[in-house]
Structure formats: C-alpha cells, structure tokens
Design a protein around this motif. Structure first.
Motif, PDB file in Angstrom:
ATOM      1  N   SER A 158     -18.735   1.483   3.138  1.00  0.00           N
ATOM      2  CA  SER A 158     -18.900   0.933   2.157  1.00  0.00           C
ATOM      3  C   SER A 158     -17.873   1.830   1.415  1.00  0.00           C
ATOM      4  N   TYR A 159     -18.051   3.352   1.612  1.00  0.00           N
ATOM      5  CA  TYR A 159     -17.803   4.524   0.798  1.00  0.00           C
ATOM      6  C   TYR A 159     -15.950   4.623   0.979  1.00  0.00           C
ATOM      7  N   VAL A 160     -15.909   4.812   2.229  1.00  0.00           N
ATOM      8  CA  VAL A 160     -14.927   4.695   2.992  1.00  0.00           C
ATOM      9  C   VAL A 160     -13.985   3.473   2.940  1.00  0.00           C
ATOM     10  N   VAL A 161     -14.621   1.936   2.570  1.00  0.00           N
ATOM     11  CA  VAL A 161     -13.866   1.134   2.539  1.00  0.00           C
ATOM     12  C   VAL A 161     -13.858   1.207   0.746  1.00  0.00           C
ATOM     13  N   ARG A 162     -14.141   1.963  -0.154  1.00  0.00           N
ATOM     14  CA  ARG A 162     -13.974   1.730  -1.430  1.00  0.00           C
ATOM     15  C   ARG A 162     -13.048   3.039  -1.717  1.00  0.00           C
ATOM     16  N   GLU A 163     -12.722   4.170  -1.035  1.00  0.00           N
ATOM     17  CA  GLU A 163     -11.581   4.797  -0.510  1.00  0.00           C
ATOM     18  C   GLU A 163     -10.477   4.259  -0.820  1.00  0.00           C
ATOM     19  N   ALA A 164     -10.484   3.396   0.533  1.00  0.00           N
ATOM     20  CA  ALA A 164      -8.951   3.361   1.282  1.00  0.00           C
ATOM     21  C   ALA A 164      -8.587   1.891  -0.199  1.00  0.00           C
ATOM     22  N   ILE A 165      -9.166   1.364  -1.023  1.00  0.00           N
ATOM     23  CA  ILE A 165      -8.998   0.359  -1.412  1.00  0.00           C
ATOM     24  C   ILE A 165      -8.251   1.323  -3.233  1.00  0.00           C
ATOM     25  N   ARG A 166      -8.821   2.367  -3.196  1.00  0.00           N
ATOM     26  CA  ARG A 166      -8.763   2.960  -4.000  1.00  0.00           C
ATOM     27  C   ARG A 166      -6.986   3.773  -3.738  1.00  0.00           C
ATOM     28  N   GLU A 167      -6.978   4.211  -2.844  1.00  0.00           N
ATOM     29  CA  GLU A 167      -5.516   4.989  -2.934  1.00  0.00           C
ATOM     30  C   GLU A 167      -5.046   3.654  -2.516  1.00  0.00           C
ATOM     31  N   TYR A 168      -4.984   2.807  -1.469  1.00  0.00           N
ATOM     32  CA  TYR A 168      -4.018   1.996  -1.391  1.00  0.00           C
ATOM     33  C   TYR A 168      -3.588   1.191  -2.838  1.00  0.00           C
ATOM     34  N   GLY A 169      -4.375   0.592  -3.911  1.00  0.00           N
ATOM     35  CA  GLY A 169      -3.722   0.371  -5.448  1.00  0.00           C
ATOM     36  C   GLY A 169      -3.167   1.417  -6.007  1.00  0.00           C
ATOM     37  N   THR A 170      -3.404   2.760  -5.516  1.00  0.00           N
ATOM     38  CA  THR A 170      -2.898   3.901  -6.343  1.00  0.00           C
ATOM     39  C   THR A 170      -1.520   4.074  -5.605  1.00  0.00           C
ATOM     40  N   ARG A 171      -1.283   3.914  -3.995  1.00  0.00           N
ATOM     41  CA  ARG A 171      -0.016   4.431  -3.743  1.00  0.00           C
ATOM     42  C   ARG A 171       0.857   3.501  -3.590  1.00  0.00           C
ATOM     43  N   GLY A 172       0.255   1.948  -3.652  1.00  0.00           N
ATOM     44  CA  GLY A 172       1.216   0.196  -3.769  1.00  0.00           C
ATOM     45  C   GLY A 172       2.039   0.799  -4.793  1.00  0.00           C
ATOM     46  N   SER A 173       1.318   0.914  -6.272  1.00  0.00           N
ATOM     47  CA  SER A 173       2.345   1.162  -7.549  1.00  0.00           C
ATOM     48  C   SER A 173       2.670   1.721  -7.458  1.00  0.00           C
TER      49      SER A 173
ATOM     50  N   SER B 267       4.654   3.118  -4.685  1.00  0.00           N
ATOM     51  CA  SER B 267       5.557   3.776  -4.717  1.00  0.00           C
ATOM     52  C   SER B 267       6.492   2.212  -4.020  1.00  0.00           C
ATOM     53  N   GLY B 268       6.915   1.698  -5.663  1.00  0.00           N
ATOM     54  CA  GLY B 268       7.697   0.956  -5.931  1.00  0.00           C
ATOM     55  C   GLY B 268       7.692  -0.362  -5.607  1.00  0.00           C
ATOM     56  N   LYS B 269       6.470  -1.238  -4.774  1.00  0.00           N
ATOM     57  CA  LYS B 269       6.232  -1.839  -4.407  1.00  0.00           C
ATOM     58  C   LYS B 269       5.384  -3.069  -5.985  1.00  0.00           C
ATOM     59  N   LEU B 270       5.908  -4.322  -6.246  1.00  0.00           N
ATOM     60  CA  LEU B 270       6.187  -4.558  -7.269  1.00  0.00           C
ATOM     61  C   LEU B 270       5.443  -6.720  -6.779  1.00  0.00           C
ATOM     62  N   SER B 271       4.361  -6.684  -7.374  1.00  0.00           N
ATOM     63  CA  SER B 271       4.117  -7.796  -7.325  1.00  0.00           C
ATOM     64  C   SER B 271       5.072  -9.176  -7.702  1.00  0.00           C
ATOM     65  N   GLU B 272       5.510 -10.255  -8.073  1.00  0.00           N
ATOM     66  CA  GLU B 272       6.239 -11.062  -8.731  1.00  0.00           C
ATOM     67  C   GLU B 272       6.468 -11.346  -9.550  1.00  0.00           C
ATOM     68  N   THR B 273       4.733 -11.536  -9.910  1.00  0.00           N
ATOM     69  CA  THR B 273       4.141 -10.986 -11.636  1.00  0.00           C
ATOM     70  C   THR B 273       4.810 -10.086 -12.423  1.00  0.00           C
ATOM     71  N   GLU B 274       4.411  -8.416 -11.800  1.00  0.00           N
ATOM     72  CA  GLU B 274       5.348  -7.588 -12.017  1.00  0.00           C
ATOM     73  C   GLU B 274       6.686  -7.393 -12.447  1.00  0.00           C
ATOM     74  N   ARG B 275       7.706  -8.033 -10.783  1.00  0.00           N
ATOM     75  CA  ARG B 275       8.558  -7.575 -10.666  1.00  0.00           C
ATOM     76  C   ARG B 275       9.380  -8.820 -12.616  1.00  0.00           C
ATOM     77  N   ALA B 276       9.041  -9.704 -12.183  1.00  0.00           N
ATOM     78  CA  ALA B 276       9.472 -10.805 -13.723  1.00  0.00           C
ATOM     79  C   ALA B 276       8.776 -10.505 -14.849  1.00  0.00           C
ATOM     80  N   ARG B 277       8.095  -9.365 -15.132  1.00  0.00           N
ATOM     81  CA  ARG B 277       7.779  -8.872 -16.317  1.00  0.00           C
ATOM     82  C   ARG B 277       8.764  -8.225 -16.435  1.00  0.00           C
ATOM     83  N   LEU B 278       9.058  -6.863 -15.211  1.00  0.00           N
ATOM     84  CA  LEU B 278      10.230  -5.795 -16.284  1.00  0.00           C
ATOM     85  C   LEU B 278      11.320  -6.699 -15.994  1.00  0.00           C
ATOM     86  N   LEU B 279      11.622  -7.469 -15.588  1.00  0.00           N
ATOM     87  CA  LEU B 279      13.273  -8.375 -15.301  1.00  0.00           C
ATOM     88  C   LEU B 279      13.471  -8.556 -16.620  1.00  0.00           C
TER      89      LEU B 279
END
Length: 93
Positions: free
Chosen positions: A25-40, A42-54
């Motif tokens: 469970s620790y490994v899963v929590r850390e992986a999700i935390r890291e993925y969330g940090t790295r995803g934003s 690295s410039g990967k935006l959701s469609e909603t985030e992209r529309a808001r920024l535009l």
C-alpha cells in the motif's frame, strides 16, 4: 478500496515492496503521489486544464494594464507605505 491489477503489475509491485521493505500500500501511495507530481510538471494537461489556460490567455491576459514597470513599482511602494501608516491619503486614479 479494491483494485484489480494485471499479473505483471502485481509481480512488480511485490518485488518493489520487498526491495524497499515497505508494505505494498505504501508503494502504491508513493507511486500515485509521484505520478501526480510528475504529470503536471511534464506539461501533461487534462482537457479541462488546457481549456482553462487557453481561456486565461485569450480573455484575461489582454485585460492586464499596460503601463511602465516604473509606474507599477511606484504604486506598490505607495501601497506598502500606506499599509504601514494606516491607509492611503488619497485614492489611486
């Protein structure tokens, strides 16, 4: 919460948990935390985030006042001075 993972992911999860000497469970929590940090980051935006920024770029940025930096700095100095002395003596035009 219950998740279904494919065999390869389960194998890798178990290996990583054993290597780190941590619960799965620790490994899963850390992986999700890291993925969330790295995803934003690295410039990967959701469609909603992209529309808001535009929207901001198209509608709000053009409304920013265009004035010399010196003028803005002077106003900020006046605001800071006024806060230290109980408020402005006259309104800003």
């Amino acid at each position: 919460m219950t998740f279904t993972l494919d065999d390869e992911t389960v194998r890798r999860l178990r290996e990583l948990a054993a290597r780190l000497d941590r619960p799965q469970s620790y490994v899963v929590r850390e992986a999700i935390r890291e993925y969330g940090t790295r995803g934003s980051a690295s410039g990967k935006l959701s469609e909603t985030e992209r529309a808001r920024l535009l929207y901001i770029m198209d509608h709000l940025l053009p409304k920013l006042p265009k004035r010399p930096q010196k003028e803005a700095d002077a106003e900020l100095r006046e605001i800071r001075r006024a806060r230290r002395h109980g408020g402005r003596l006259h309104p800003v035009e």
